[in-house]
Design an enzyme around this catalytic site. Sequence first.
Site, mmCIF file in Angstrom:
data_model
loop_
_atom_site.group_PDB
_atom_site.id
_atom_site.type_symbol
_atom_site.label_atom_id
_atom_site.label_comp_id
_atom_site.label_asym_id
_atom_site.label_seq_id
_atom_site.Cartn_x
_atom_site.Cartn_y
_atom_site.Cartn_z
ATOM 1 C CE LYS A 206 10.889 -4.531 -4.786
ATOM 2 N NZ LYS A 206 11.482 -5.683 -5.466
ATOM 3 N NE ARG B 236 4.948 1.243 -0.140
ATOM 4 C CZ ARG B 236 5.914 0.959 0.712
ATOM 5 N NH1 ARG B 236 7.157 1.070 0.320
ATOM 6 N NH2 ARG B 236 5.663 0.586 1.930
ATOM 7 C CD1 TRP C 176 -0.863 -6.524 -2.922
ATOM 8 C CD2 TRP C 176 -1.093 -7.011 -0.741
ATOM 9 N NE1 TRP C 176 -0.638 -7.863 -2.757
ATOM 10 C CE2 TRP C 176 -0.767 -8.198 -1.445
ATOM 11 C CE3 TRP C 176 -1.270 -7.088 0.639
ATOM 12 C CZ2 TRP C 176 -0.624 -9.435 -0.818
ATOM 13 C CZ3 TRP C 176 -1.137 -8.313 1.264
ATOM 14 C CH2 TRP C 176 -0.813 -9.472 0.546
ATOM 15 C CG ASN D 194 0.357 2.346 3.669
ATOM 16 O OD1 ASN D 194 -0.663 2.389 3.000
ATOM 17 N ND2 ASN D 194 1.525 2.804 3.248
ATOM 18 N N GLY D 195 -0.834 -0.782 6.637
ATOM 19 C CA GLY D 195 -0.619 -1.637 7.801
ATOM 20 C C GLY D 195 -1.889 -2.388 8.162
ATOM 21 C CD GLU E 239 15.558 -15.176 -6.608
ATOM 22 O OE1 GLU E 239 14.862 -15.579 -5.667
ATOM 23 O OE2 GLU E 239 15.378 -14.065 -7.136
ATOM 24 C CD GLU F 39 8.752 -13.278 -7.472
ATOM 25 O OE1 GLU F 39 8.094 -12.869 -6.510
ATOM 26 O OE2 GLU F 39 9.972 -13.076 -7.553
ATOM 27 C CE LYS G 275 12.599 -12.832 -8.992
ATOM 28 N NZ LYS G 275 13.135 -12.831 -7.719
ATOM 29 C CG HIS H 132 15.421 -39.062 -2.698
ATOM 30 N ND1 HIS H 132 15.518 -40.378 -2.317
ATOM 31 C CD2 HIS H 132 16.686 -38.601 -2.800
ATOM 32 C CE1 HIS H 132 16.800 -40.691 -2.173
ATOM 33 N NE2 HIS H 132 17.532 -39.627 -2.466
ATOM 34 C CB CYS I 3 -0.950 0.090 1.187
ATOM 35 S SG CYS I 3 -2.068 -1.290 1.329
HETATM 36 C C1 G6P Z 1 8.106 -9.691 -1.335
HETATM 37 C C2 G6P Z 1 8.767 -9.266 -2.633
HETATM 38 C C3 G6P Z 1 10.026 -10.105 -2.872
HETATM 39 C C4 G6P Z 1 10.961 -10.011 -1.674
HETATM 40 C C5 G6P Z 1 10.254 -10.353 -0.353
HETATM 41 C C6 G6P Z 1 11.111 -9.993 0.848
HETATM 42 O O1 G6P Z 1 7.623 -10.984 -1.441
HETATM 43 O O2 G6P Z 1 7.885 -9.442 -3.712
HETATM 44 O O3 G6P Z 1 10.696 -9.622 -4.025
HETATM 45 O O4 G6P Z 1 12.029 -10.893 -1.850
HETATM 46 O O5 G6P Z 1 9.032 -9.614 -0.245
HETATM 47 O O6 G6P Z 1 11.261 -8.599 0.864
HETATM 48 P P1 G6P Z 1 12.466 -7.817 1.514
HETATM 49 O O7 G6P Z 1 12.157 -6.375 1.257
HETATM 50 O O8 G6P Z 1 12.440 -8.148 2.983
HETATM 51 O O9 G6P Z 1 13.712 -8.279 0.865
#
Ligand code: G6P
Length: 620
Positions: A615, A27, A75, A99-100, A493, A500, A497, A516, A2
């Site tokens: 984000k 955000r 969000w 926010n929050g 990772e 997502e 990627k 396994h 947000c």
């Molecule tokens: C969200 C973002 C990711 C990020 C994760 C942790 O899921 O979409 O890209 O890796 O949060 O965020 P941080 O700011 O703690 O690295």
Amino acid sequence: MCGIVGAIGANDFTPFLLAGLKTLEYRGYDSAGLAVLDASGALCRVRAKGRVSELQARVAQLGISGAVGIAHTRWATHGIPAEHNAHPHVSGGLAVVHNGIIENYEALRGQLQALGYVFSSDTDTETIAHLLRACLCEDATALGFAGPAPDLFTAVRRAVLFLQGAYALAVMREEEPDCLVVAREGSPLMLGLGERGHFAASDASALVSVTRRMIYLENGDVARLRGTGVELVDRQGQAVVREVVQSTLSADAVELGDYRHFMQKEIFEQPQALGNTLEMIGGAARLQPGIFGVEASEIFAQVEAVLILACGTSSYAGQVARYWIEAVAGLPCTVEIASEYRYRHSVPNPQQLVVVISQSGETADTLAALHHAKAQGHAYTLSICNVPESAMVRATRLRFITRAGPEIGVASTKAFTAQLAALFLLTLSLAKVQGRLSLETEQTFLAELRHLPVAVENVLALEPQIKRWSQRFASKQHALFLGRGHHYPIALEGALKLKEISYIHAEGYPAGELKHGPLALVDAQMPVIVVAPNDALLDKLKANMQEVHARGGELYVFADGGTGVVQSDGVNVLRLPEHYGLLSPVLHVVALQLLAYHVALVKGTDVDKPRNLAKSVTVE
Ligand code: G6P
């Protein structure tokens, strides 16, 4: 998660509020809204489901303007993404953006409903709007006050006493057209001191177009902004003066330029981000552990083990570091997902160095995990973070600021490789202080770090080939990523990627684990992506690739030179320009980022704002 923007002054700030929301859209992007006091002093609220552009169109259609206003991009947490749940929420001539999460909102909602307040949304935020209105009228006595609050500033200071959870709030009121009131607890909020007015935002990037002079609010702070000045009180209600800082954030850093997406821009910015992050080692012949803080050498000498806490991509950076720290510094290292650690009964070891890794420095679970660790008696704490002013950085004794620059794409790229560079420096510093790093090894590693930006540049040059591969993924439903050793977290990772941003279901596995279980999934429809560095585990990895090949699986191998992996039927090979020893994960991940990006392009998804994600995850 947000975004909030607010403004007060003499001009029409509607364009500024909308531009601010655009900047903060990464955000949260399921609905947006704004409220302004128009020329007649009436409160006008406009909200729209969907992107900020929807809101922009409505504002233009209605021809709304105002010199006092608040705005929000959402969000969803409480209540579906819908216009009636979008902020601002209003009650009797006042409007609130938030926010929050207000954890006790159900109890408050019940209390307010009993007083006759009618709710029109499913949000926790609407509770705040009604609570403020109650504080400002005769209902204040039912809340335990002697009488109504004389003004909005007082009402906010009273209302926050009822709120449990995390919040950043901005509030305005028809009856007090000359002020905006903001408050902060847990969620970030800053003030901007401008020539033409005063501003508030949850992120500095929304303010740099109007001012660079900023005040970062502390938890518990409440501020009143007027066109002519700001006043601040702390949690105790004492007037406070907070430092005015000059933001160095460049406006270009949050603009797309010639790129098609922020993710693409950020992938290609990695050589620069790594160069900036590694700037402090410059041409120095020896590493200075002091880059982690003045107490670093003393603390690193004491520690017997390392505990890394993080979420998402940052936790995979931690997992790579585990291999490095144990192999180079000889210290036991564990990595925990922050949201698990914070609720688990763990056995604290005060001689452990607790490392929190976070791009944003505001991820709620990581922050809570840090506080949990401290409450358990951990005194040695270090943050690796991309946002110097963040709550996390301020809560640790040691810190290292990665200098990746603002990361806007939801899927983390340049922040991740900058974290890896920082974690490699941490590994070397621990090893050095603990007497486990010879001068020769130190110098070899420093030279490799210095060459890293160039090595990444060479991987970026592989884009045309990766783009060709991406066409073949468009029809796939699933994908497996395999790696071994310190490339296993890179497989994780790579899978993250891809899932997502392309919505292809993808899993990362240590290659030795294939037989396994996951091998049962392998058939001609299952692409298997292999991270194949030229290291000691190569022969084992080749055996795992045979297991896939023998079952008709299609292999896509990112192989270093000298691996002897050759292109054949069902085996596609992409050659990485150089083998990079312990730092090889940094190169391999860049190739996997490009793969995910191009597959998403082929699939036509919203690369920078994938569905359901955000984000900065500032809620649990
Ligand atoms: C969200 C973002 C990711 C990020 C994760 C942790 O899921 O979409 O890209 O890796 O949060 O965020 P941080 O700011 O703690 O690295």
